[in-house]
Scaffold this motif. Structure first.
Motif, PDB file in Angstrom:
ATOM      1  N   THR A  97       0.845  -1.207   0.000  1.00  0.00           N
ATOM      2  CA  THR A  97       0.000   0.000   0.000  1.00  0.00           C
ATOM      3  C   THR A  97       0.872   1.246   0.000  1.00  0.00           C
ATOM      4  N   PHE A  98       2.099   1.130  -0.504  1.00  0.00           N
ATOM      5  CA  PHE A  98       2.999   2.271  -0.543  1.00  0.00           C
ATOM      6  C   PHE A  98       2.454   3.346  -1.470  1.00  0.00           C
ATOM      7  N   SER A  99       3.033   4.525  -1.338  1.00  0.00           N
ATOM      8  CA  SER A  99       2.699   5.603  -2.253  1.00  0.00           C
ATOM      9  C   SER A  99       3.014   5.191  -3.683  1.00  0.00           C
ATOM     10  N   LYS A 100       2.183   5.598  -4.598  1.00  0.00           N
ATOM     11  CA  LYS A 100       2.395   5.273  -6.015  1.00  0.00           C
ATOM     12  C   LYS A 100       3.342   6.262  -6.685  1.00  0.00           C
ATOM     13  N   ASN A 101       3.818   7.220  -5.937  1.00  0.00           N
ATOM     14  CA  ASN A 101       4.767   8.199  -6.464  1.00  0.00           C
ATOM     15  C   ASN A 101       6.134   7.957  -5.839  1.00  0.00           C
ATOM     16  N   TYR A 102       7.087   7.539  -6.631  1.00  0.00           N
ATOM     17  CA  TYR A 102       8.428   7.283  -6.088  1.00  0.00           C
ATOM     18  C   TYR A 102       9.484   7.454  -7.186  1.00  0.00           C
ATOM     19  N   ARG A 103      10.714   7.661  -6.727  1.00  0.00           N
ATOM     20  CA  ARG A 103      11.848   7.816  -7.635  1.00  0.00           C
ATOM     21  C   ARG A 103      12.905   6.775  -7.276  1.00  0.00           C
ATOM     22  N   VAL A 104      13.457   6.126  -8.283  1.00  0.00           N
ATOM     23  CA  VAL A 104      14.486   5.112  -8.078  1.00  0.00           C
ATOM     24  C   VAL A 104      15.774   5.597  -8.733  1.00  0.00           C
ATOM     25  N   SER A 105      16.855   5.589  -7.968  1.00  0.00           N
ATOM     26  CA  SER A 105      18.163   6.003  -8.491  1.00  0.00           C
ATOM     27  C   SER A 105      19.163   4.879  -8.283  1.00  0.00           C
ATOM     28  N   ALA A 115      24.012   6.274 -12.031  1.00  0.00           N
ATOM     29  CA  ALA A 115      24.158   5.543 -13.292  1.00  0.00           C
ATOM     30  C   ALA A 115      22.841   5.457 -14.043  1.00  0.00           C
ATOM     31  N   TYR A 116      21.746   5.477 -13.279  1.00  0.00           N
ATOM     32  CA  TYR A 116      20.429   5.407 -13.915  1.00  0.00           C
ATOM     33  C   TYR A 116      19.385   5.838 -12.890  1.00  0.00           C
ATOM     34  N   SER A 117      18.310   6.462 -13.369  1.00  0.00           N
ATOM     35  CA  SER A 117      17.215   6.832 -12.470  1.00  0.00           C
ATOM     36  C   SER A 117      15.920   6.949 -13.270  1.00  0.00           C
ATOM     37  N   TYR A 118      14.836   6.770 -12.577  1.00  0.00           N
ATOM     38  CA  TYR A 118      13.525   6.945 -13.201  1.00  0.00           C
ATOM     39  C   TYR A 118      12.516   7.333 -12.124  1.00  0.00           C
ATOM     40  N   GLU A 119      11.359   7.810 -12.574  1.00  0.00           N
ATOM     41  CA  GLU A 119      10.337   8.257 -11.627  1.00  0.00           C
ATOM     42  C   GLU A 119       8.969   7.726 -12.043  1.00  0.00           C
ATOM     43  N   ILE A 120       8.263   7.165 -11.074  1.00  0.00           N
ATOM     44  CA  ILE A 120       6.904   6.662 -11.284  1.00  0.00           C
ATOM     45  C   ILE A 120       5.929   7.593 -10.569  1.00  0.00           C
ATOM     46  N   ASN A 121       4.859   7.944 -11.265  1.00  0.00           N
ATOM     47  CA  ASN A 121       3.877   8.838 -10.678  1.00  0.00           C
ATOM     48  C   ASN A 121       2.473   8.308 -10.956  1.00  0.00           C
ATOM     49  N   ALA A 122       1.582   8.499  -9.995  1.00  0.00           N
ATOM     50  CA  ALA A 122       0.195   8.059 -10.185  1.00  0.00           C
ATOM     51  C   ALA A 122      -0.417   8.742 -11.399  1.00  0.00           C
ATOM     52  N   ASP A 123       0.045   9.966 -11.647  1.00  0.00           N
ATOM     53  CA  ASP A 123      -0.333  10.679 -12.868  1.00  0.00           C
ATOM     54  C   ASP A 123       0.627  10.219 -13.967  1.00  0.00           C
ATOM     55  N   LYS A 124       0.168   9.378 -14.861  1.00  0.00           N
ATOM     56  CA  LYS A 124       1.041   8.745 -15.857  1.00  0.00           C
ATOM     57  C   LYS A 124       1.800   9.753 -16.708  1.00  0.00           C
ATOM     58  N   GLU A 125       1.235  10.929 -16.885  1.00  0.00           N
ATOM     59  CA  GLU A 125       1.911  11.950 -17.676  1.00  0.00           C
ATOM     60  C   GLU A 125       3.191  12.439 -16.997  1.00  0.00           C
ATOM     61  N   PRO A 130      13.513   6.757 -18.547  1.00  0.00           N
ATOM     62  CA  PRO A 130      14.413   6.941 -19.695  1.00  0.00           C
ATOM     63  C   PRO A 130      15.322   5.726 -19.941  1.00  0.00           C
ATOM     64  N   CYS A 131      15.682   5.504 -21.171  1.00  0.00           N
ATOM     65  CA  CYS A 131      16.735   4.552 -21.546  1.00  0.00           C
ATOM     66  C   CYS A 131      16.637   3.210 -20.849  1.00  0.00           C
ATOM     67  N   LYS A 144      18.760   3.569  -4.587  1.00  0.00           N
ATOM     68  CA  LYS A 144      18.060   4.453  -3.647  1.00  0.00           C
ATOM     69  C   LYS A 144      16.614   4.642  -4.109  1.00  0.00           C
ATOM     70  N   VAL A 145      15.668   4.417  -3.188  1.00  0.00           N
ATOM     71  CA  VAL A 145      14.245   4.609  -3.479  1.00  0.00           C
ATOM     72  C   VAL A 145      13.718   5.750  -2.610  1.00  0.00           C
ATOM     73  N   THR A 146      13.164   6.755  -3.264  1.00  0.00           N
ATOM     74  CA  THR A 146      12.606   7.910  -2.553  1.00  0.00           C
ATOM     75  C   THR A 146      11.103   7.977  -2.816  1.00  0.00           C
ATOM     76  N   PHE A 147      10.312   7.896  -1.753  1.00  0.00           N
ATOM     77  CA  PHE A 147       8.864   8.018  -1.893  1.00  0.00           C
ATOM     78  C   PHE A 147       8.505   9.504  -1.895  1.00  0.00           C
TER      79      PHE A 147
END
Length: 287
Positions: A97-105, A115-125, A130-131, A144-147
Motif C-alpha cells: 500500500t505504498f505511495s504510487k509516487n516514487y523515484r528510483v536512483s 548511473a540510472y534513475s527513473y520516476e513513477i507517478n500516479a499521474d502517468k503523464e 528513460p533509456c 536508492k528509493v525515494t517516496f
C-alpha cells in the motif's frame, strides 16, 4: 443545563481519546511503513540477484536515511537491464500500500554518480522512465528509493489546530451564554429567576430547589430594587428613601444590617454577589 454539561464532558472525552489514539496510530503506522519498505526492498534486491543468476550472494541491510528515503546495496557486483529493475520494483510494490509516487536512483559505488534513475507517478503523464533498454555494466551498485508522497492524514492536523476553537465555541454555547441568559429572567409577574434562586417578591421569599428562604419585608423590598437594576450601583440615599420613606424614623445602620442579612442568604450562589461601593451605596453583581 446539567444535560448540556454532561454532553460537553462526553465530547471532551471523545476528542481526547480520538487524539490520543490517532497520535499512537500515526507513530505505529510510520514504524510499520518503514519495516514494510525494508522487506519489500530486500525482495527487490533478491529478484535482481536472481536475474543475474546469483542465488548465493547477499543483499546488504537496507538503510533508511529519511522517513521516505531508503537504500539497498549488494555484497557483490552485478549487472542488469534498467527495464528489469523497473518491472521488479513495480511488481513488488504492487503487493503493498505504498505511495504510487516514487523515484528510483541507481548509484555507482565507484564514483558515487547516478548511473540510472527513473520516476513513477500516479499521474502517468508525470512518469519518466528513460533509456530502460540500455544494459548497466557490471559494477557495485546502490539503489536508492525515494517516496515522493506518503499517505498522511493532513486533515487531522487541521482538526488539531481547531480543537481549542471547538472547545471555546462549545464552552461558550453551553455555559457562558446559558449563564448570562438565565442569571436574571422574569418568569411572570409573580416571580423572577435570579441565578439558582427563584425570587417571589409578593411572598417575601427566595426558593432554591426544594429549599425556601424567607425574607423580611425590608429584605424583599431591597432585593426587588437590586433585581430591577443588576450590576448597577444603587445609592444609599435612594435605597433608604424607597424602603424607609413612609416608615418614620430611619436608623442609619439599619440599611447595612439588612444588606448583610441579604448577602448571607444569597451566598449559596457564587455567581451572585451583593457588594458595597464605599461611600456610595451597594450593587448586585451578576457574573
Amino acid at each position: 443545563m446539567k444535560q448540556k454539561k454532561n454532553l460537553f464532558l462526553i465530547l471532551l472525552l471523545a476528542i481526547t481519546v480520538f487524539v490520543f489514539f490517532n497520535f499512537t496510530d500515526s507513530s505505529d503506522e510510520n514504524k510499520d511503513f518503514s519495516e514494510r519498505v525494508k522487506v519489500a526492498l530486500r525482495e527487490v534486491g533478491n529478484q535482481l540477484l536472481l536475474s543475474n543468476g546469483d542465488s548465493i550472494s547477499l543483499v546488504l541491510p537496507v538503510k533508511e536515511h529519511d522517513k521516505n528515503e531508503f537504500e539497498i546495496s549488494f555484497e557483490n557486483q552485478l549487472k542488469f537491464m534498467p527495464n528489469d529493475l523497473v518491472l521488479i520494483v513495480k511488481k513488488v510494490f504492487k503487493k503493498t500500500t505504498f505511495s504510487k509516487n516514487y523515484r528510483v536512483s541507481v548509484i555507482s559505488s565507484f564514483d558515487s554518480e547516478v548511473a540510472y534513475s527513473y520516476e513513477i507517478n500516479a499521474d502517468k503523464e508525470k512518469t519518466i522512465i528513460p533509456c530502460s533498454g540500455r544494459n548497466l555494466p557490471k559494477n557495485r551498485y546502490t539503489i536508492k528509493v525515494t517516496f515522493l508522497e506518503i499517505k498522511s492524514s493532513n486533515f487531522l492536523w487541521i482538526f488539531y489546530i481547531f480543537i481549542p476553537i471547538i472547545f471555546g465555541v462549545f464552552y461558550k454555547r453551553f455555559f457562558k451564554v446559558e449563564k448570562q441568559k438565565m442569571v436574571i429572567e422574569k418568569v411572570d409577574n409573580n416571580c423572577t429567576v435570579l441565578g439558582s434562586f427563584i425570587f417571589y417578591p409578593a411572598q417575601n421569599k427566595l426558593v432554591k430547589k426544594a429549599s425556601e428562604i424567607n425574607l423580611s419585608k425590608k429584605e424583599c423590598e431591597l432585593l426587588a430594587i437590586f433585581v430591577a437594576n443588576p450590576n448597577q450601583v444603587i445609592k444609599r440615599e435612594e435605597l433608604t428613601k424607597k424602603v424607609w420613606e413612609d416608615n418614620g424614623v430611619f436608623v442609619g445602620r439599619s440599611l447595612d444590617t439588612y444588606i448583610s442579612k441579604l448577602r448571607k442568604k444569597l451566598q449559596e450562589d457564587k455567581n451572585i454577589k451583593l457588594t458595597n461601593v464605599h461611600g456610595v451605596g451597594y450593587k448586585l453583581e451578576i457574573k
